[in-house]
Design a protein around this motif. Structure first.
Motif, PDB file in Angstrom:
ATOM      1  N   VAL A 118      23.435 -57.782 -93.215  1.00  0.00           N
ATOM      2  CA  VAL A 118      22.766 -57.568 -91.949  1.00  0.00           C
ATOM      3  C   VAL A 118      21.701 -58.636 -91.775  1.00  0.00           C
ATOM      4  O   VAL A 118      20.887 -58.854 -92.660  1.00  0.00           O
ATOM      5  N   ASP A 119      21.707 -59.324 -90.656  1.00  0.00           N
ATOM      6  CA  ASP A 119      20.694 -60.327 -90.353  1.00  0.00           C
ATOM      7  C   ASP A 119      19.867 -59.814 -89.177  1.00  0.00           C
ATOM      8  O   ASP A 119      20.299 -59.877 -88.034  1.00  0.00           O
ATOM      9  N   LEU A 120      18.676 -59.291 -89.485  1.00  0.00           N
ATOM     10  CA  LEU A 120      17.832 -58.713 -88.455  1.00  0.00           C
ATOM     11  C   LEU A 120      16.711 -59.647 -88.046  1.00  0.00           C
ATOM     12  O   LEU A 120      15.781 -59.236 -87.363  1.00  0.00           O
ATOM     13  N   GLY A 121      16.748 -60.884 -88.486  1.00  0.00           N
ATOM     14  CA  GLY A 121      15.718 -61.847 -88.102  1.00  0.00           C
ATOM     15  C   GLY A 121      14.433 -61.610 -88.847  1.00  0.00           C
ATOM     16  O   GLY A 121      14.395 -60.988 -89.889  1.00  0.00           O
ATOM     17  N   GLY A 122      13.331 -62.153 -88.285  1.00  0.00           N
ATOM     18  CA  GLY A 122      12.034 -62.052 -88.951  1.00  0.00           C
ATOM     19  C   GLY A 122      11.420 -60.691 -88.750  1.00  0.00           C
ATOM     20  O   GLY A 122      11.923 -59.835 -88.040  1.00  0.00           O
ATOM     21  N   GLY A 123      10.280 -60.546 -89.387  1.00  0.00           N
ATOM     22  CA  GLY A 123       9.549 -59.288 -89.272  1.00  0.00           C
ATOM     23  C   GLY A 123       9.954 -58.329 -90.349  1.00  0.00           C
ATOM     24  O   GLY A 123      11.098 -58.303 -90.794  1.00  0.00           O
ATOM     25  N   SER A 124       9.012 -57.536 -90.792  1.00  0.00           N
ATOM     26  CA  SER A 124       9.280 -56.595 -91.877  1.00  0.00           C
ATOM     27  C   SER A 124       9.725 -55.268 -91.302  1.00  0.00           C
ATOM     28  O   SER A 124       9.321 -54.863 -90.226  1.00  0.00           O
ATOM     29  N   GLN A 125      10.558 -54.585 -92.058  1.00  0.00           N
ATOM     30  CA  GLN A 125      11.049 -53.280 -91.657  1.00  0.00           C
ATOM     31  C   GLN A 125      10.391 -52.257 -92.554  1.00  0.00           C
ATOM     32  O   GLN A 125      10.569 -52.290 -93.764  1.00  0.00           O
ATOM     33  N   GLN A 126       9.646 -51.328 -91.971  1.00  0.00           N
ATOM     34  CA  GLN A 126       8.971 -50.305 -92.738  1.00  0.00           C
ATOM     35  C   GLN A 126       9.726 -48.999 -92.574  1.00  0.00           C
ATOM     36  O   GLN A 126       9.969 -48.537 -91.478  1.00  0.00           O
ATOM     37  N   TYR A 127      10.077 -48.425 -93.708  1.00  0.00           N
ATOM     38  CA  TYR A 127      10.809 -47.171 -93.672  1.00  0.00           C
ATOM     39  C   TYR A 127       9.813 -46.023 -93.647  1.00  0.00           C
ATOM     40  O   TYR A 127       8.712 -46.104 -94.164  1.00  0.00           O
ATOM     41  N   SER A 162      19.863 -57.364-103.474  1.00  0.00           N
ATOM     42  CA  SER A 162      19.959 -58.618-102.734  1.00  0.00           C
ATOM     43  C   SER A 162      20.390 -59.764-103.630  1.00  0.00           C
ATOM     44  O   SER A 162      21.048 -60.704-103.186  1.00  0.00           O
ATOM     45  N   ALA A 163      19.987 -59.705-104.909  1.00  0.00           N
ATOM     46  CA  ALA A 163      20.347 -60.774-105.834  1.00  0.00           C
ATOM     47  C   ALA A 163      21.822 -60.717-106.217  1.00  0.00           C
ATOM     48  O   ALA A 163      22.400 -61.728-106.629  1.00  0.00           O
ATOM     49  N   ARG A 164      22.442 -59.546-106.069  1.00  0.00           N
ATOM     50  CA  ARG A 164      23.839 -59.399-106.467  1.00  0.00           C
ATOM     51  C   ARG A 164      24.792 -59.310-105.287  1.00  0.00           C
ATOM     52  O   ARG A 164      25.995 -59.197-105.465  1.00  0.00           O
ATOM     53  N   ALA A 165      24.231 -59.328-104.078  1.00  0.00           N
ATOM     54  CA  ALA A 165      25.092 -59.226-102.888  1.00  0.00           C
ATOM     55  C   ALA A 165      24.484 -60.069-101.778  1.00  0.00           C
ATOM     56  O   ALA A 165      23.310 -60.397-101.791  1.00  0.00           O
ATOM     57  N   ALA A 166      25.317 -60.428-100.804  1.00  0.00           N
ATOM     58  CA  ALA A 166      24.845 -61.235 -99.672  1.00  0.00           C
ATOM     59  C   ALA A 166      24.182 -60.313 -98.663  1.00  0.00           C
ATOM     60  O   ALA A 166      24.820 -59.784 -97.761  1.00  0.00           O
ATOM     61  N   VAL A 167      22.896 -60.103 -98.839  1.00  0.00           N
ATOM     62  CA  VAL A 167      22.158 -59.193 -97.978  1.00  0.00           C
ATOM     63  C   VAL A 167      21.033 -59.962 -97.301  1.00  0.00           C
ATOM     64  O   VAL A 167      20.230 -60.606 -97.964  1.00  0.00           O
ATOM     65  N   ARG A 168      20.975 -59.913 -95.988  1.00  0.00           N
ATOM     66  CA  ARG A 168      19.929 -60.601 -95.243  1.00  0.00           C
ATOM     67  C   ARG A 168      19.219 -59.588 -94.356  1.00  0.00           C
ATOM     68  O   ARG A 168      19.435 -59.519 -93.156  1.00  0.00           O
ATOM     69  N   VAL A 169      18.373 -58.777 -94.962  1.00  0.00           N
ATOM     70  CA  VAL A 169      17.596 -57.787 -94.243  1.00  0.00           C
ATOM     71  C   VAL A 169      16.125 -58.086 -94.473  1.00  0.00           C
ATOM     72  O   VAL A 169      15.695 -58.264 -95.605  1.00  0.00           O
ATOM     73  N   ALA A 170      15.368 -58.188 -93.407  1.00  0.00           N
ATOM     74  CA  ALA A 170      13.936 -58.473 -93.530  1.00  0.00           C
ATOM     75  C   ALA A 170      13.237 -57.278 -94.157  1.00  0.00           C
ATOM     76  O   ALA A 170      13.338 -56.163 -93.661  1.00  0.00           O
ATOM     77  N   ARG A 171      12.527 -57.523 -95.269  1.00  0.00           N
ATOM     78  CA  ARG A 171      11.815 -56.464 -95.973  1.00  0.00           C
ATOM     79  C   ARG A 171      10.340 -56.823 -96.079  1.00  0.00           C
ATOM     80  O   ARG A 171       9.959 -57.981 -95.974  1.00  0.00           O
ATOM     81  N   GLU A 172       9.507 -55.818 -96.296  1.00  0.00           N
ATOM     82  CA  GLU A 172       8.081 -56.077 -96.420  1.00  0.00           C
ATOM     83  C   GLU A 172       7.689 -56.472 -97.824  1.00  0.00           C
ATOM     84  O   GLU A 172       6.616 -57.037 -98.040  1.00  0.00           O
TER      85      GLU A 172
END
Length: 241
Positions: free
Chosen positions: A99-108, A185-195
């Motif tokens: 998932v490529d959600l662009g910049g910015g952090s996602q807070q759960y 993320s290190a073991r899979a192609a994951v592009r999710v903006a995290r804090e």
């Protein structure tokens, strides 16, 4: 729609991991252990300042003690969360969507109720400082009951802030999830903006930290002004009694 669906998959992954950590560990017990270690570290730092470095100002001593204690807390929190996640690393689900959600952090939406309560303590401590600052200095000296009241307020609110800060397991859970996601993320192609783990920890702890610092510095300043002969809080209590 696909991005929304993929993001829901990431959220489901977080929910499963959070539920698994709750089921596998007593996070409340882990929080108590981390808080106890942090308080012991702060006690050691304060003792060094008093007996080795001869820091006379209680306000300065309390400020430095809380600063070093918070840095130590963050390091221990990161190490502790890493240990929890490493024990579950073999069971981590690496099938996270790309998932490529662009910049910015996602807070759960983690359970941050106890952290928000720290803002109430901070506001109350700030109000006590404003009252003390607006009072006439001569009246405070004539009426020492005001000083005793401020000391009691600072001790109670400061202790409550420290409990919320160091003994809550919310920050531990948030950091563990961020660490686990970095493994995925290190073991899979994951592009999710995290804090990130540091921002997650600070987000959940800055309010009670502010309350503790305000109360501690106010307490030290009051003791320095009214009882300059004392060198510690227990000595001040003995003097009052």
């Amino acid at each position: 729609m696909k991005v929304l669906s993929d993001w829901r998959s990431v959220r489901l992954w977080e929910t499963r991991l959070e539920r698994d950590l709750h089921r596998s560990y007593s996070l409340r017990t882990h929080g108590i252990l981390i808080g106890t270690f942090t308080l012991l570290l702060m006690w050691g730092v304060s003792a060094l300042q008093m007996h080795v470095f001869d820091v006379q100002s209680l306000a300065v001593r309390y400020f430095l003690t809380l600063g070093v204690g918070y840095l130590g807390y963050l390091l221990v929190l990161r190490w502790w969360a890493k240990r929890l996640v490493e024990r579950r690393s073999a069971d981590l689900d690496v099938d996270v969507p790309d998932v490529d959600l662009g910049g910015g952090s996602q807070q759960y939406p983690s359970t941050t109720g106890t952290a928000d309560e720290g803002g109430v303590l901070s506001d109350a401590a700030s109000g006590a400082l404003e009252v003390a600052g607006s009072a006439d200095e001569g009246a405070i000296i004539v009426v020492p009951v005001v000083a005793i009241f401020l000391i009691c307020v600072a001790v109670v609110l400061g202790a409550g802030s420290l409990v919320l800060l160091y003994f809550s397991w919310d920050a531990l859970l948030a950091v563990a999830i961020e660490v686990a996601f970095s493994y995925v993320s290190a073991r899979a192609a994951v592009r999710v903006a995290r804090e990130g783990w540091l921002m997650a920890a600070v987000r959940l702890t800055w309010k009670p930290l502010l309350g503790a610092v305000v109360c501690a510095v106010a307490l030290g300043a009051v003791l320095d002004h009214f009882m300059p002969q004392v060198n510690s809080l227990p000595e001040a209590v003995r003097t009052l009694l």
